[in-house]
Design a protein around this motif. Structure first.
Motif, PDB file in Angstrom:
ATOM      1  N   GLU A  22      -6.913  -6.232   1.802  1.00 16.29           N
ATOM      2  CA  GLU A  22      -6.112  -5.362   1.014  1.00 16.29           C
ATOM      3  C   GLU A  22      -7.074  -4.210   0.197  1.00 16.29           C
ATOM      4  O   GLU A  22      -7.878  -4.632   0.448  1.00 16.29           O
ATOM      5  CB  GLU A  22      -5.056  -5.912   0.474  1.00 16.29           C
ATOM      6  CG  GLU A  22      -4.463  -6.618   0.875  1.00 16.29           C
ATOM      7  CD  GLU A  22      -2.554  -6.913   0.504  1.00 16.29           C
ATOM      8  OE1 GLU A  22      -2.525  -5.452  -0.426  1.00 16.29           O
ATOM      9  OE2 GLU A  22      -2.586  -7.802  -0.553  1.00 16.29           O
ATOM     10  N   TYR A  23      -6.201  -2.721   0.686  1.00 14.67           N
ATOM     11  CA  TYR A  23      -7.881  -1.762   0.134  1.00 14.67           C
ATOM     12  C   TYR A  23      -6.718  -0.361   0.222  1.00 14.67           C
ATOM     13  O   TYR A  23      -5.910  -0.585   0.755  1.00 14.67           O
ATOM     14  CB  TYR A  23      -8.795  -1.697   1.598  1.00 14.67           C
ATOM     15  CG  TYR A  23      -8.123  -0.724   2.805  1.00 14.67           C
ATOM     16  CD1 TYR A  23      -8.362   0.874   2.570  1.00 14.67           C
ATOM     17  CD2 TYR A  23      -7.711  -1.386   3.506  1.00 14.67           C
ATOM     18  CE1 TYR A  23      -8.048   1.180   3.920  1.00 14.67           C
ATOM     19  CE2 TYR A  23      -7.371  -1.176   4.846  1.00 14.67           C
ATOM     20  CZ  TYR A  23      -7.212   0.945   5.326  1.00 14.67           C
ATOM     21  OH  TYR A  23      -7.261   1.243   6.169  1.00 14.67           O
ATOM     22  N   ASP A  24      -7.456   0.300  -1.135  1.00 13.57           N
ATOM     23  CA  ASP A  24      -6.416   1.827  -0.992  1.00 13.57           C
ATOM     24  C   ASP A  24      -6.276   2.576   0.091  1.00 13.57           C
ATOM     25  O   ASP A  24      -7.206   3.252   0.135  1.00 13.57           O
ATOM     26  CB  ASP A  24      -6.728   2.465  -2.524  1.00 13.57           C
ATOM     27  CG  ASP A  24      -6.460   0.849  -3.299  1.00 13.57           C
ATOM     28  OD1 ASP A  24      -5.514   0.663  -3.565  1.00 13.57           O
ATOM     29  OD2 ASP A  24      -6.893   1.604  -4.774  1.00 13.57           O
ATOM     30  N   TYR A  25      -5.163   2.498   0.883  1.00 15.84           N
ATOM     31  CA  TYR A  25      -5.290   3.815   2.079  1.00 15.84           C
ATOM     32  C   TYR A  25      -4.797   5.051   1.374  1.00 15.84           C
ATOM     33  O   TYR A  25      -4.303   5.162   0.190  1.00 15.84           O
ATOM     34  CB  TYR A  25      -4.014   2.855   3.253  1.00 15.84           C
ATOM     35  CG  TYR A  25      -3.978   3.921   3.910  1.00 15.84           C
ATOM     36  CD1 TYR A  25      -4.531   4.200   4.990  1.00 15.84           C
ATOM     37  CD2 TYR A  25      -2.896   4.811   3.866  1.00 15.84           C
ATOM     38  CE1 TYR A  25      -4.260   4.388   6.138  1.00 15.84           C
ATOM     39  CE2 TYR A  25      -2.117   6.558   4.698  1.00 15.84           C
ATOM     40  CZ  TYR A  25      -3.575   6.306   6.294  1.00 15.84           C
ATOM     41  OH  TYR A  25      -3.126   7.633   7.069  1.00 15.84           O
ATOM     42  N   VAL A  26      -6.247   6.118   2.188  1.00 13.97           N
ATOM     43  CA  VAL A  26      -5.619   6.899   1.859  1.00 13.97           C
ATOM     44  C   VAL A  26      -5.345   7.773   2.162  1.00 13.97           C
ATOM     45  O   VAL A  26      -5.615   8.106   3.797  1.00 13.97           O
ATOM     46  CB  VAL A  26      -7.391   7.919   1.289  1.00 13.97           C
ATOM     47  CG1 VAL A  26      -7.187   9.315   0.927  1.00 13.97           C
ATOM     48  CG2 VAL A  26      -7.561   7.168  -0.017  1.00 13.97           C
ATOM     49  N   ALA A  27      -4.015   9.064   2.488  1.00 14.19           N
ATOM     50  CA  ALA A  27      -3.160   9.156   3.192  1.00 14.19           C
ATOM     51  C   ALA A  27      -4.041  10.857   3.543  1.00 14.19           C
ATOM     52  O   ALA A  27      -4.986  11.420   3.017  1.00 14.19           O
ATOM     53  CB  ALA A  27      -2.542  10.254   3.201  1.00 14.19           C
ATOM     54  N   HIS A  35     -12.792   4.929   7.026  1.00 16.05           N
ATOM     55  CA  HIS A  35     -12.101   4.800   5.708  1.00 16.05           C
ATOM     56  C   HIS A  35     -12.060   4.068   5.571  1.00 16.05           C
ATOM     57  O   HIS A  35     -12.648   2.737   4.123  1.00 16.05           O
ATOM     58  CB  HIS A  35     -11.126   5.802   5.437  1.00 16.05           C
ATOM     59  CG  HIS A  35     -10.323   5.748   3.804  1.00 16.05           C
ATOM     60  ND1 HIS A  35     -11.101   5.758   2.937  1.00 16.05           N
ATOM     61  CD2 HIS A  35      -8.946   4.621   3.799  1.00 16.05           C
ATOM     62  CE1 HIS A  35     -10.069   5.463   1.953  1.00 16.05           C
ATOM     63  NE2 HIS A  35      -9.209   4.631   2.920  1.00 16.05           N
ATOM     64  N   ALA A  36     -11.299   2.642   6.302  1.00 20.87           N
ATOM     65  CA  ALA A  36     -11.440   1.481   5.917  1.00 20.87           C
ATOM     66  C   ALA A  36     -11.940   0.256   5.672  1.00 20.87           C
ATOM     67  O   ALA A  36     -12.757  -0.404   5.091  1.00 20.87           O
ATOM     68  CB  ALA A  36     -10.390   0.423   7.214  1.00 20.87           C
ATOM     69  N   ALA A  37     -13.592   0.981   6.721  1.00 21.94           N
ATOM     70  CA  ALA A  37     -14.250  -0.367   6.058  1.00 21.94           C
ATOM     71  C   ALA A  37     -15.044  -0.232   5.703  1.00 21.94           C
ATOM     72  O   ALA A  37     -15.794  -0.438   4.729  1.00 21.94           O
ATOM     73  CB  ALA A  37     -15.436  -0.010   7.821  1.00 21.94           C
ATOM     74  N   GLU A  38     -15.679   1.064   4.719  1.00 19.96           N
ATOM     75  CA  GLU A  38     -16.191   1.491   3.600  1.00 19.96           C
ATOM     76  C   GLU A  38     -14.769   0.955   2.322  1.00 19.96           C
ATOM     77  O   GLU A  38     -15.956   1.257   1.599  1.00 19.96           O
ATOM     78  CB  GLU A  38     -16.295   3.680   3.560  1.00 19.96           C
ATOM     79  CG  GLU A  38     -17.290   4.397   2.382  1.00 19.96           C
ATOM     80  CD  GLU A  38     -17.008   5.500   2.241  1.00 19.96           C
ATOM     81  OE1 GLU A  38     -16.508   5.500   0.754  1.00 19.96           O
ATOM     82  OE2 GLU A  38     -16.997   5.615   3.246  1.00 19.96           O
ATOM     83  N   ALA A  39     -14.049   1.177   2.605  1.00 21.99           N
ATOM     84  CA  ALA A  39     -12.900   0.617   2.071  1.00 21.99           C
ATOM     85  C   ALA A  39     -13.466   0.178   1.139  1.00 21.99           C
ATOM     86  O   ALA A  39     -13.409  -1.024   0.055  1.00 21.99           O
ATOM     87  CB  ALA A  39     -11.802   0.924   2.063  1.00 21.99           C
ATOM     88  N   LEU A 135      -3.844  -2.618   4.429  1.00 21.87           N
ATOM     89  CA  LEU A 135      -3.664  -4.344   5.139  1.00 21.87           C
ATOM     90  C   LEU A 135      -4.983  -3.930   6.670  1.00 21.87           C
ATOM     91  O   LEU A 135      -4.521  -4.163   7.496  1.00 21.87           O
ATOM     92  CB  LEU A 135      -2.470  -4.149   4.925  1.00 21.87           C
ATOM     93  CG  LEU A 135      -2.257  -6.137   5.882  1.00 21.87           C
ATOM     94  CD1 LEU A 135      -2.960  -6.761   4.727  1.00 21.87           C
ATOM     95  CD2 LEU A 135      -1.082  -6.788   5.751  1.00 21.87           C
ATOM     96  N   MET A 136      -5.653  -5.386   6.274  1.00 16.20           N
ATOM     97  CA  MET A 136      -6.441  -4.952   6.906  1.00 16.20           C
ATOM     98  C   MET A 136      -6.687  -7.061   7.901  1.00 16.20           C
ATOM     99  O   MET A 136      -5.628  -7.638   6.251  1.00 16.20           O
ATOM    100  CB  MET A 136      -8.023  -5.300   7.579  1.00 16.20           C
ATOM    101  CG  MET A 136      -8.205  -3.513   7.123  1.00 16.20           C
ATOM    102  SD  MET A 136      -7.724  -2.926   8.502  1.00 16.20           S
ATOM    103  CE  MET A 136      -9.086  -2.602   9.447  1.00 16.20           C
TER     104      MET A 136
END
Length: 158
Positions: A22-27, A35-39, A135-136
């Protein structure tokens, strides 16, 4: 917060081993996969983005590394068609049952043909959207192919 989604339920039903991340998704992000990879602190080449396309007017799903661009010519060839185009986001959401930014190749509402970029399926885990924003899921490439009933093809632009 529950992390059960149609995607994770499909993976569980297929008896696929995976890890939830899980990560903080930024709309409003332009490049959601990057963004997901970095997060999550992962190599963008191992974090795959799920793109809904239309090949000769028929829906399909292409899964490629987040740091690459889709080649529509290669997508058309992979699905045995002549022309491919990105599916409009609203249509992709209706067809998959997922929101953009959370589309997964697993557990889609309507089953469509799926192809993964062949060069992304080397050794080690890949990370794919788990069916909701933020969520990945991390899993082995061969398990991802099996769970999505997918095949490997060249899909990315040179």
């Amino acid at each position: 917060m529950s992390t059960a989604t149609p995607a994770t339920r499909a993976l569980e039903a297929a008896k696929v081993a995976f890890r939830r991340i899980e990560y903080d998704y930024v709309a409003g992000q332009d490049k959601i996969g990057l963004h997901a990879a970095e997060a999550i602190g992962a190599d963008p080449g191992r974090v795959l983005k799920t793109l809904m396309v239309e090949v000769d007017g028929h829906p399909a799903c292409a899964v490629i590394p987040s740091d690459h661009t889709l080649s529509m010519k290669k997508v058309a060839a992979a699905f045995g068609g002549k022309a491919a185009a990105m599916m409009p986001p609203e249509k992709a959401e209706r067809m998959t049952g997922f929101h953009t930014g959370g589309i997964s190749p697993f557990g889609q509402k309507k089953r469509v043909p799926v192809a993964f970029e062949e060069t992304a399926l080397g050794n080690g885990e890949i990370v794919v959207n788990g069916g909701k924003r933020g969520l990945m899921v991390a899993l082995l490439p061969e398990e991802a192919l099996r769970a999505a009933a997918a095949s490997p093809h060249p899909l990315i632009a040179e």
